[in-house]
Design a protein around this motif. Structure first.
Motif, mmCIF file in Angstrom:
data_model
loop_
_atom_site.group_PDB
_atom_site.id
_atom_site.type_symbol
_atom_site.label_atom_id
_atom_site.label_comp_id
_atom_site.label_asym_id
_atom_site.label_seq_id
_atom_site.Cartn_x
_atom_site.Cartn_y
_atom_site.Cartn_z
ATOM 1 N N ALA A 145 -35.939 36.796 -0.066
ATOM 2 C CA ALA A 145 -35.941 35.649 0.051
ATOM 3 C C ALA A 145 -36.772 34.741 0.147
ATOM 4 C CB ALA A 145 -34.593 35.023 0.958
ATOM 5 N N ARG A 146 -38.217 35.208 0.931
ATOM 6 C CA ARG A 146 -39.232 34.418 1.182
ATOM 7 C C ARG A 146 -40.581 35.082 1.005
ATOM 8 N NH1 ARG A 146 -37.459 30.046 4.394
ATOM 9 N NH2 ARG A 146 -39.663 29.852 5.279
ATOM 10 N N TYR A 147 -40.595 36.076 0.441
ATOM 11 C CA TYR A 147 -41.708 36.976 0.044
ATOM 12 C C TYR A 147 -41.657 37.648 -1.358
ATOM 13 C CZ TYR A 147 -39.829 41.525 0.754
ATOM 14 O OH TYR A 147 -38.797 42.512 0.765
ATOM 15 N N ARG A 148 -42.770 38.037 -2.011
ATOM 16 C CA ARG A 148 -43.033 38.542 -2.895
ATOM 17 C C ARG A 148 -44.393 39.542 -2.973
ATOM 18 N NH1 ARG A 148 -41.460 34.244 -6.851
ATOM 19 N NH2 ARG A 148 -39.297 34.337 -5.342
ATOM 20 N N VAL B 42 -46.122 34.461 0.396
ATOM 21 C CA VAL B 42 -45.119 34.276 1.661
ATOM 22 C C VAL B 42 -45.003 32.703 1.578
ATOM 23 C CG1 VAL B 42 -44.673 34.338 4.054
ATOM 24 C CG2 VAL B 42 -46.255 36.306 2.892
ATOM 25 N N GLN B 43 -43.717 32.607 1.530
ATOM 26 C CA GLN B 43 -43.284 30.941 1.785
ATOM 27 C C GLN B 43 -43.451 30.526 2.903
ATOM 28 O OE1 GLN B 43 -39.041 30.711 0.380
ATOM 29 N NE2 GLN B 43 -38.817 28.458 0.681
ATOM 30 N N GLU B 44 -43.602 29.138 3.092
ATOM 31 C CA GLU B 44 -44.142 28.509 4.146
ATOM 32 C C GLU B 44 -43.055 28.534 5.207
ATOM 33 O OE1 GLU B 44 -43.844 25.006 6.767
ATOM 34 O OE2 GLU B 44 -42.682 25.237 5.338
ATOM 35 N N GLY B 45 -43.550 28.542 6.671
ATOM 36 C CA GLY B 45 -42.469 28.682 7.669
ATOM 37 C C GLY B 45 -42.273 30.342 8.082
ATOM 38 N N THR B 46 -42.310 31.097 7.185
ATOM 39 C CA THR B 46 -41.903 32.566 7.451
ATOM 40 C C THR B 46 -42.295 32.961 8.589
ATOM 41 O OG1 THR B 46 -41.344 32.816 5.269
ATOM 42 C CG2 THR B 46 -41.630 34.849 6.286
#
Length: 241
Positions: free
Chosen positions: A8-11, A192-196
């Motif tokens: 959901a928040r990384y690749r 990585v999405q912000e705030g993770t």
């Protein structure tokens, strides 16, 4: 280049750079001067890492900005990295519209060092990337990038009375979500999405003199008006805060 894992928040993207660009960016890193720095999370227990000076790249040209001291150094890898970041609008927004630059530094983590749980929230950041540049890494050497793949605002953890750092640690410790461990495989790019919430697991002593080497950067929001530019914003983009 291929996406080998995503959440959901990384690749995670393996075999990211072609051999010539990978050699070029490693050479750039080797020319850098590194400074030993204490952890900003848990300096007493995380140990020390080594950080190069930072640079800020323009999204539209791939070139270092006027603020950067590396204006004459423009490897093709810079443009490849910016192009990849721009292809993940669902994570970082539309390039040129939502973000205008990327700030980065090279980092080296020796055996015995780590970086405690944190979320890298700071003014102007929309997300980050970690690109592994060492030439060899064994899984037994640890140093994984550990990710809590959940929106931190939705975690049912009572953080009343805690500091921001304590709250992040509590969410990582008490959340029902399983953690994701990303092995620092060479030529692997992690978005990585912000705030993770994430951390760097301690590098095992069996790594010996091998350093966990990365290019780590932050995607910056569209440039503010000239009167809003500040040392604080630049520091944020370079990972200094």
């Amino acid at each position: 280049m291929n996406v080998v894992a995503s959440g959901a928040r990384y690749r995670v993207i393996d075999d990211f750079l072609p051999p010539d660009q990978l050699a070029e960016i490693r050479a750039v890193m080797e020319r850098r001067r590194f400074e030993e720095v204490a952890s900003v999370i848990y300096p007493e227990t995380d140990g020390h890492a080594f950080r190069s000076r930072g640079a800020v790249l323009r999204q539209d040209t791939g070139a270092p900005t006027a603020e950067s001291r590396d204006r004459d150094e423009q490897p093709a890898a810079y443009r490849t990295i910016l192009g990849e970041l721009g292809s993940h609008a669902d994570m970082f927004g539309v390039p040129g519209q939502d973000w205008s630059a990327v700030g980065f530094s090279f980092w080296q983590y020796p055996a015995g060092s780590r970086l405690g749980w944190h979320n890298d929230v700071a003014s102007g950041r929309l997300g980050e990337f970690v690109f592994f540049l060492h030439e060899e890494w064994k899984a037994s050497w640890a140093g994984e990038l550990l990710i809590l793949d959940a929106d931190p605002e939705t975690l049912g953890v009572d953080t009343t009375g805690m500091s921001a750092m304590e709250a992040v640690e509590a969410k990582a410790s008490l959340a029902s979500h399983a953690l994701t461990a990303v092995v620092p495989k060479p030529n692997r790019l992690v978005l990585v999405q912000e705030g993770t919430i994430h951390c760097i697991n301690r590098v095992d002593r069996t790594a010996g003199t091998t350093l966990r080497q990365t290019m780590t950067g932050f995607v910056a929001g569209a440039a503010p008006a000239p009167e809003q530019r500040s040392v604080e914003r630049l520091s944020s983009l370079l990972g200094a805060v």
